[in-house]
Design a protein around this motif. Sequence first.
Motif, PDB file in Angstrom:
ATOM      1  N   THR A 125       0.844  -1.192   0.000  1.00  0.00           N
ATOM      2  CA  THR A 125       0.000   0.000   0.000  1.00  0.00           C
ATOM      3  C   THR A 125       0.881   1.245   0.000  1.00  0.00           C
ATOM      4  OG1 THR A 125      -0.082   0.195   2.397  1.00  0.00           O
ATOM      5  CG2 THR A 125      -1.714  -1.260   1.360  1.00  0.00           C
ATOM      6  N   THR A 126       0.240   2.387  -0.157  1.00  0.00           N
ATOM      7  CA  THR A 126       1.034   3.622  -0.194  1.00  0.00           C
ATOM      8  C   THR A 126       1.771   3.852   1.123  1.00  0.00           C
ATOM      9  OG1 THR A 126      -0.962   4.803   0.426  1.00  0.00           O
ATOM     10  CG2 THR A 126      -0.369   4.801  -1.920  1.00  0.00           C
ATOM     11  N   ASP A 127       1.196   3.388   2.214  1.00  0.00           N
ATOM     12  CA  ASP A 127       1.944   3.486   3.478  1.00  0.00           C
ATOM     13  C   ASP A 127       2.748   2.208   3.750  1.00  0.00           C
ATOM     14  OD1 ASP A 127      -0.353   2.093   3.845  1.00  0.00           O
ATOM     15  OD2 ASP A 127      -0.939   3.078   5.716  1.00  0.00           O
ATOM     16  N   ARG A 128       3.002   1.473   2.670  1.00  0.00           N
ATOM     17  CA  ARG A 128       3.926   0.333   2.669  1.00  0.00           C
ATOM     18  C   ARG A 128       3.504  -0.813   3.571  1.00  0.00           C
ATOM     19  NH1 ARG A 128       9.556   3.460   2.885  1.00  0.00           N
ATOM     20  NH2 ARG A 128      10.363   1.404   3.477  1.00  0.00           N
ATOM     21  N   LYS A 129       2.209  -0.912   3.769  1.00  0.00           N
ATOM     22  CA  LYS A 129       1.736  -2.141   4.401  1.00  0.00           C
ATOM     23  C   LYS A 129       1.695  -3.241   3.340  1.00  0.00           C
ATOM     24  CE  LYS A 129      -0.757  -0.249   8.255  1.00  0.00           C
ATOM     25  NZ  LYS A 129      -2.058  -0.144   8.938  1.00  0.00           N
ATOM     26  N   LEU A 130       1.976  -4.438   3.779  1.00  0.00           N
ATOM     27  CA  LEU A 130       1.988  -5.573   2.857  1.00  0.00           C
ATOM     28  C   LEU A 130       0.668  -6.328   3.016  1.00  0.00           C
ATOM     29  CD1 LEU A 130       3.844  -7.194   0.861  1.00  0.00           C
ATOM     30  CD2 LEU A 130       4.439  -8.637   2.838  1.00  0.00           C
ATOM     31  N   LEU A 131      -0.110  -6.357   1.930  1.00  0.00           N
ATOM     32  CA  LEU A 131      -1.384  -7.069   1.965  1.00  0.00           C
ATOM     33  C   LEU A 131      -1.250  -8.360   1.176  1.00  0.00           C
ATOM     34  CD1 LEU A 131      -3.903  -4.128   1.396  1.00  0.00           C
ATOM     35  CD2 LEU A 131      -3.000  -5.043   3.562  1.00  0.00           C
ATOM     36  N   TYR A 132      -1.829  -9.424   1.710  1.00  0.00           N
ATOM     37  CA  TYR A 132      -1.769 -10.732   1.070  1.00  0.00           C
ATOM     38  C   TYR A 132      -3.183 -11.150   0.705  1.00  0.00           C
ATOM     39  CZ  TYR A 132      -1.159 -15.767   0.481  1.00  0.00           C
ATOM     40  OH  TYR A 132      -1.170 -17.040  -0.014  1.00  0.00           O
ATOM     41  N   ARG A 133      -3.405 -11.400  -0.584  1.00  0.00           N
ATOM     42  CA  ARG A 133      -4.728 -11.847  -1.022  1.00  0.00           C
ATOM     43  C   ARG A 133      -4.797 -13.366  -0.933  1.00  0.00           C
ATOM     44  NH1 ARG A 133      -7.099 -13.871  -5.344  1.00  0.00           N
ATOM     45  NH2 ARG A 133      -5.287 -13.675  -6.714  1.00  0.00           N
ATOM     46  N   LEU A 134      -5.813 -13.859  -0.240  1.00  0.00           N
ATOM     47  CA  LEU A 134      -5.929 -15.301  -0.013  1.00  0.00           C
ATOM     48  C   LEU A 134      -6.361 -16.005  -1.295  1.00  0.00           C
ATOM     49  CD1 LEU A 134      -7.602 -15.387   3.492  1.00  0.00           C
ATOM     50  CD2 LEU A 134      -5.212 -15.219   2.857  1.00  0.00           C
ATOM     51  N   PRO A 135      -5.813 -17.184  -1.553  1.00  0.00           N
ATOM     52  CA  PRO A 135      -6.184 -17.933  -2.756  1.00  0.00           C
ATOM     53  C   PRO A 135      -7.683 -18.229  -2.783  1.00  0.00           C
ATOM     54  CG  PRO A 135      -4.287 -18.941  -1.685  1.00  0.00           C
ATOM     55  CD  PRO A 135      -4.792 -17.877  -0.762  1.00  0.00           C
ATOM     56  N   GLY A 136      -8.282 -17.987  -3.937  1.00  0.00           N
ATOM     57  CA  GLY A 136      -9.691 -18.307  -4.103  1.00  0.00           C
ATOM     58  C   GLY A 136     -10.619 -17.386  -3.358  1.00  0.00           C
ATOM     59  N   SER A 137     -10.120 -16.247  -2.937  1.00  0.00           N
ATOM     60  CA  SER A 137     -10.905 -15.352  -2.104  1.00  0.00           C
ATOM     61  C   SER A 137     -10.568 -13.907  -2.469  1.00  0.00           C
ATOM     62  CB  SER A 137     -10.563 -15.620  -0.630  1.00  0.00           C
ATOM     63  OG  SER A 137     -10.965 -14.554   0.191  1.00  0.00           O
ATOM     64  N   GLN A 138     -11.466 -13.008  -2.168  1.00  0.00           N
ATOM     65  CA  GLN A 138     -11.160 -11.594  -2.336  1.00  0.00           C
ATOM     66  C   GLN A 138     -10.599 -11.000  -1.045  1.00  0.00           C
ATOM     67  OE1 GLN A 138     -11.198 -10.220  -5.352  1.00  0.00           O
ATOM     68  NE2 GLN A 138     -11.804 -12.291  -5.964  1.00  0.00           N
ATOM     69  N   THR A 139     -10.536 -11.808  -0.017  1.00  0.00           N
ATOM     70  CA  THR A 139     -10.077 -11.317   1.277  1.00  0.00           C
ATOM     71  C   THR A 139      -8.577 -10.997   1.240  1.00  0.00           C
ATOM     72  OG1 THR A 139     -11.709 -12.740   2.324  1.00  0.00           O
ATOM     73  CG2 THR A 139      -9.963 -11.854   3.735  1.00  0.00           C
ATOM     74  N   GLU A 140      -8.247  -9.817   1.765  1.00  0.00           N
ATOM     75  CA  GLU A 140      -6.838  -9.458   1.919  1.00  0.00           C
ATOM     76  C   GLU A 140      -6.505  -9.347   3.400  1.00  0.00           C
ATOM     77  OE1 GLU A 140      -5.306  -6.919  -1.837  1.00  0.00           O
ATOM     78  OE2 GLU A 140      -6.624  -5.828  -0.469  1.00  0.00           O
ATOM     79  N   LEU A 141      -5.374  -9.881   3.760  1.00  0.00           N
ATOM     80  CA  LEU A 141      -4.905  -9.771   5.137  1.00  0.00           C
ATOM     81  C   LEU A 141      -3.635  -8.939   5.168  1.00  0.00           C
ATOM     82  CD1 LEU A 141      -5.354 -13.421   6.509  1.00  0.00           C
ATOM     83  CD2 LEU A 141      -7.009 -11.551   6.457  1.00  0.00           C
ATOM     84  N   GLU A 142      -3.419  -8.285   6.298  1.00  0.00           N
ATOM     85  CA  GLU A 142      -2.193  -7.495   6.443  1.00  0.00           C
ATOM     86  C   GLU A 142      -1.102  -8.387   7.027  1.00  0.00           C
ATOM     87  OE1 GLU A 142      -2.853  -3.598   7.884  1.00  0.00           O
ATOM     88  OE2 GLU A 142      -0.860  -3.399   8.794  1.00  0.00           O
ATOM     89  N   VAL A 143       0.027  -8.400   6.363  1.00  0.00           N
ATOM     90  CA  VAL A 143       1.124  -9.274   6.785  1.00  0.00           C
ATOM     91  C   VAL A 143       1.908  -8.587   7.900  1.00  0.00           C
ATOM     92  CG1 VAL A 143       3.212 -10.498   6.082  1.00  0.00           C
ATOM     93  CG2 VAL A 143       1.276 -10.278   4.486  1.00  0.00           C
ATOM     94  N   THR A 144       1.937  -9.250   9.042  1.00  0.00           N
ATOM     95  CA  THR A 144       2.663  -8.693  10.183  1.00  0.00           C
ATOM     96  C   THR A 144       4.105  -9.177  10.216  1.00  0.00           C
ATOM     97  OG1 THR A 144       2.007 -10.566  11.554  1.00  0.00           O
ATOM     98  CG2 THR A 144       0.569  -8.623  11.588  1.00  0.00           C
ATOM     99  N   VAL A 145       4.293 -10.418   9.780  1.00  0.00           N
ATOM    100  CA  VAL A 145       5.623 -11.029   9.830  1.00  0.00           C
ATOM    101  C   VAL A 145       5.860 -11.766   8.517  1.00  0.00           C
ATOM    102  CG1 VAL A 145       7.144 -12.664  11.039  1.00  0.00           C
ATOM    103  CG2 VAL A 145       5.410 -11.378  12.334  1.00  0.00           C
ATOM    104  N   VAL A 146       7.014 -11.532   7.920  1.00  0.00           N
ATOM    105  CA  VAL A 146       7.450 -12.321   6.761  1.00  0.00           C
ATOM    106  C   VAL A 146       8.504 -13.301   7.251  1.00  0.00           C
ATOM    107  CG1 VAL A 146       8.684 -12.284   4.562  1.00  0.00           C
ATOM    108  CG2 VAL A 146       6.980 -10.516   5.071  1.00  0.00           C
ATOM    109  N   TYR A 147       8.166 -14.575   7.185  1.00  0.00           N
ATOM    110  CA  TYR A 147       9.100 -15.612   7.626  1.00  0.00           C
ATOM    111  C   TYR A 147       9.682 -16.263   6.373  1.00  0.00           C
ATOM    112  CZ  TYR A 147      10.596 -20.104   9.736  1.00  0.00           C
ATOM    113  OH  TYR A 147      11.304 -21.219  10.130  1.00  0.00           O
ATOM    114  N   TYR A 148      10.966 -16.027   6.141  1.00  0.00           N
ATOM    115  CA  TYR A 148      11.612 -16.517   4.922  1.00  0.00           C
ATOM    116  C   TYR A 148      12.012 -17.979   5.034  1.00  0.00           C
ATOM    117  CZ  TYR A 148      12.344 -11.662   3.293  1.00  0.00           C
ATOM    118  OH  TYR A 148      12.184 -10.373   2.859  1.00  0.00           O
ATOM    119  N   ARG A 149      11.422 -18.810   4.190  1.00  0.00           N
ATOM    120  CA  ARG A 149      11.965 -20.154   3.971  1.00  0.00           C
ATOM    121  C   ARG A 149      12.284 -20.290   2.482  1.00  0.00           C
ATOM    122  NH1 ARG A 149      11.675 -23.725   8.618  1.00  0.00           N
ATOM    123  NH2 ARG A 149      12.680 -25.181   7.206  1.00  0.00           N
ATOM    124  N   ALA A 150      12.632 -19.156   1.895  1.00  0.00           N
ATOM    125  CA  ALA A 150      13.056 -19.068   0.497  1.00  0.00           C
ATOM    126  C   ALA A 150      13.897 -17.802   0.395  1.00  0.00           C
ATOM    127  CB  ALA A 150      11.850 -18.978  -0.433  1.00  0.00           C
ATOM    128  N   GLY A 151      14.539 -17.633  -0.755  1.00  0.00           N
ATOM    129  CA  GLY A 151      15.329 -16.422  -0.950  1.00  0.00           C
ATOM    130  C   GLY A 151      16.778 -16.597  -0.552  1.00  0.00           C
TER     131      GLY A 151
END
Lengths: 510, 510
Positions: B274-300
């Motif tokens: 978002t413009t205030d740099r919140k990370l939103l995650y859209r759920l598969p098969g849904s229009q629901t978006e959740l705000e990501v509080t923690v990114v846990y890397y098991r890739a990269g």
Amino acid sequence: MPTSYCLPKDPPPGDEVSAVGGSKLSEEHLAQLVTDIKDYQLTHGNVLKLVRFEEATRVPSIGVGVSVLPTPFPRRCFNEAWALQRCMNELYIRAGTDEQWLHTILQPLMERDGFLAALWDVHVDVRKAGVVQDVVCGIFRSDYMHQPCAVDHATLKQVEVNTFSAAGACHAEHVANMHRHLQRMRRVAKLDNEHDRDSLLSPGDNINSLVAALITAYQAYRLPSQHSYCILMVVQPYNFNVADERPIEYGLWDAGIPCYRCDWQEVLNRTTLTTDRKLLYRLPGSQTELEVTVVYYRAGYDAAEYDTQGMQVRLRLELSTAIKCPDVLTHLTTFKAVQQALTEPDVLKRFLPVGDAERVRDTFMPISTLDTSAKGLQARLNATDAAQAVHYVLKPNLEGGGNNIYGSKIPALLGSLPEEEWSKYILMRLIEPPEEIQGVLLTAEELYQGPVVSELGIFGTALWRREASGGVEMLRNESAGWTFKTKPSKVDEMSVVKGYGCFDCPKLTE
Amino acid sequence: MPTSYCLPKDPPPGDEVSAVGGSKLSEEHLAQLVTDIKDYQLTHGNVLKLVRFEEATRVPSIGVGVSVLPTPFPRRCFNEAWALQRCMNELYIRAGTDEQWLHTILQPLMERDGFLAALWDVHVDVRKAGVVQDVVCGIFRSDYMHQPCAVDHATLKQVEVNTFSAAGACHAEHVANMHRHLQRMRRVAKLDNEHDRDSLLSPGDNINSLVAALITAYQAYRLPSQHSYCILMVVQPYNFNVADERPIEYGLWDAGIPCYRCDWQEVLNRTTLTTDRKLLYRLPGSQTELEVTVVYYRAGYDAAEYDTQGMQVRLRLELSTAIKCPDVLTHLTTFKAVQQALTEPDVLKRFLPVGDAERVRDTFMPISTLDTSAKGLQARLNATDAAQAVHYVLKPNLEGGGNNIYGSKIPALLGSLPEEEWSKYILMRLIEPPEEIQGVLLTAEELYQGPVVSELGIFGTALWRREASGGVEMLRNESAGWTFKTKPSKVDEMSVVKGYGCFDCPKLTE
């Protein structure tokens, strides 16, 4: 025949590929569900062991068939089946204690059924040697479908009762827990209807319930001993379904009770029967012997297991002071001839109070022998008439699914057999489940979406004492858990093993 | 060099094929153990997913490599590693916060190491955009071996530290629990020595500890939002090792925290910033978006993941207000050049109190760059001399095992490279573990019995705030669990993935 708990026939519009219980399932959601399910299965042991591919150091496994979404089932029918289980336990326990009645039913079949005769011989040999253990343990499973009816929308109809080596408890628990997990994911995604909130049962407690039943039996074994005690789970070798057995073993260890698996073919090598008929089990790689308090059979249900050595195996176990789960008399009640006999007028009253007998009887479908009695002759007419046969299933007298002959195939099968062989079968009116229930199944072969048929199994556990008088003292009698399996409607047989039946979780409807 | 915790070289007489910690292991017992282990693995998700054989509806899995018996490890070394973990956490956290120091170390390598340069670029871009999240979460793993020494019998020596995407916690917990189960079976069989009673650690709690660390991070995310919150686990696609990730996800759900797996390649599709740099995650098969509080890397963690799109993935995640586990600066500390730099005189004191610095330093093996400093030139001499090289391992600067060059192979490898390329490696003195420890391993290829080498990993979890002053406010700092892996001595590399390293459980020796 649409009923209140069935879904409308017309699929919803748009890209939704399925709609169950009001949840819309897009391709994207479906793909995600399949991924989540595959991983849930492999991380929870909800798998079959691919014994054919076993190597010295490793063995692959693969998920059992499961439903992608819970399948609707009437709450009232579930509750009724649950409430009835204590009566079912008691019915089969008392039928298995009434030796004379049992003999009357089974004796005519023994001539043509070597397996049945062999089991009866074991019983006779034990009786001759004298009974040294009067306590018996049972882990039963009574299977039902529901059939639409004008009055109640749905009635509960019994498919069969398994009183020996009843399976599925562990898989069913994993699948119930999985569907609770998937449901909470749908809730967050707002893909679940508000009214579905209480539609799933609490996470299953099958494993603990079966473990508790075996612990009760273990504790009831009160013979003084110089040995430590254990429970012996007698199993089939090369078993692909260990994931449905091992959790019970681990549960017993967690309760401080040593439990050992012993292959049916290894019983004679690994056990000894002392002069006072205690059963000692020698631990692998050790000189330590433990006294077996409970023999839990997860083998011994196939006729092929009863060769000369197999007969000795069963006899040694049955002769011992160990509490059998269950003993050979109770095993004999699992034959279809007993299920048929219990449908005869007034038989239930022999074993149950009138009220219970009526409730139980309401779940019975008409079942007939194919003998030369008036009823038997009528059944023969139905079975050999193409138009009538479609309403029936022909079941071999032997316990266990997989060999039933359905509907239109019955006349040809009977035509190929001499009439004397017909007594090996019973003819059961087919339960006619609702036609419009939609399900989504992940079978071995396909991602199936379409009409489905479900089967509810209720586990019952019991411990009882056979009295010298011929009576029964019930020491424990419980409804202990459930399984729920669903298959595509077009498939006759419910077989998870063969790849088209799926473990499922009932979505209870009002 | 026999030490007090090693076993006598001579095998015991008779048919025993192995003896570990005094337990005698007959062929019969061994066969039983292998059967029990295979079943334990498949019923507990201690498996690898065979993604190459995945089909639409099912996917096979197979047990990870495991030890058949716990392998001896000095209790004192285990305790020391556990006690040191909070210092290790703090060391790497402070090193990763000292941007100037880090730049000094890494800058000379960036020209020849695109991956390193790419990660630094991400950091620079985030700094330019302005930091909107000053809290960072870490799940680290510090790996050790033990080396005999005259004074203490054994000293703890560090192999490496993983500050990014540290794996193995779930498998290690299952294997620890499995060995507890096998031990109680041996006890009943009187196959365990009395003095082994307390040799195994309590059942592991790795999964709960990692879940708890992520929950703390989740709770520290205090930005008001119109969206519901979630944790995003960013994962590699077609991952054979889901069984080491999924339990953490389930643990979060059990704690009421929605956690979603998102493939690295799917991040740009499924998330928005978002413009205030919140990370939103859209759920598969849904229009629901959740705000990501923690990114846990098991890739990269693979250079290959950082193509143009991969760079955007990492940048989007790092730019967001989500708390990163961990952020790119901390990721940069996982390079071997940092491990090498920390061995330089007086560097530890920059980050740790003197006492802690000394304890940490005692675990370090000599490590050198291969540059043109006096020390680097000496290292070049050692690395290119066949007689000296056998005492060293050449490690690529990149994180992650699998590309190390051991001993006698070093001169040829360096000879094949222009000297400018040598800076991509560090030269580490090989830890020399005791030679006489015997183990029994169920590797993918064989049932191995013989000399083994083990590696202990201690998990550390932490949450900290980067202060504007350049300081660190520690919000949480814990030793959180352990892994223990064992391989045949003859194999250089510890790789469970490649089939010769095995998850194990330390049998603690005094």
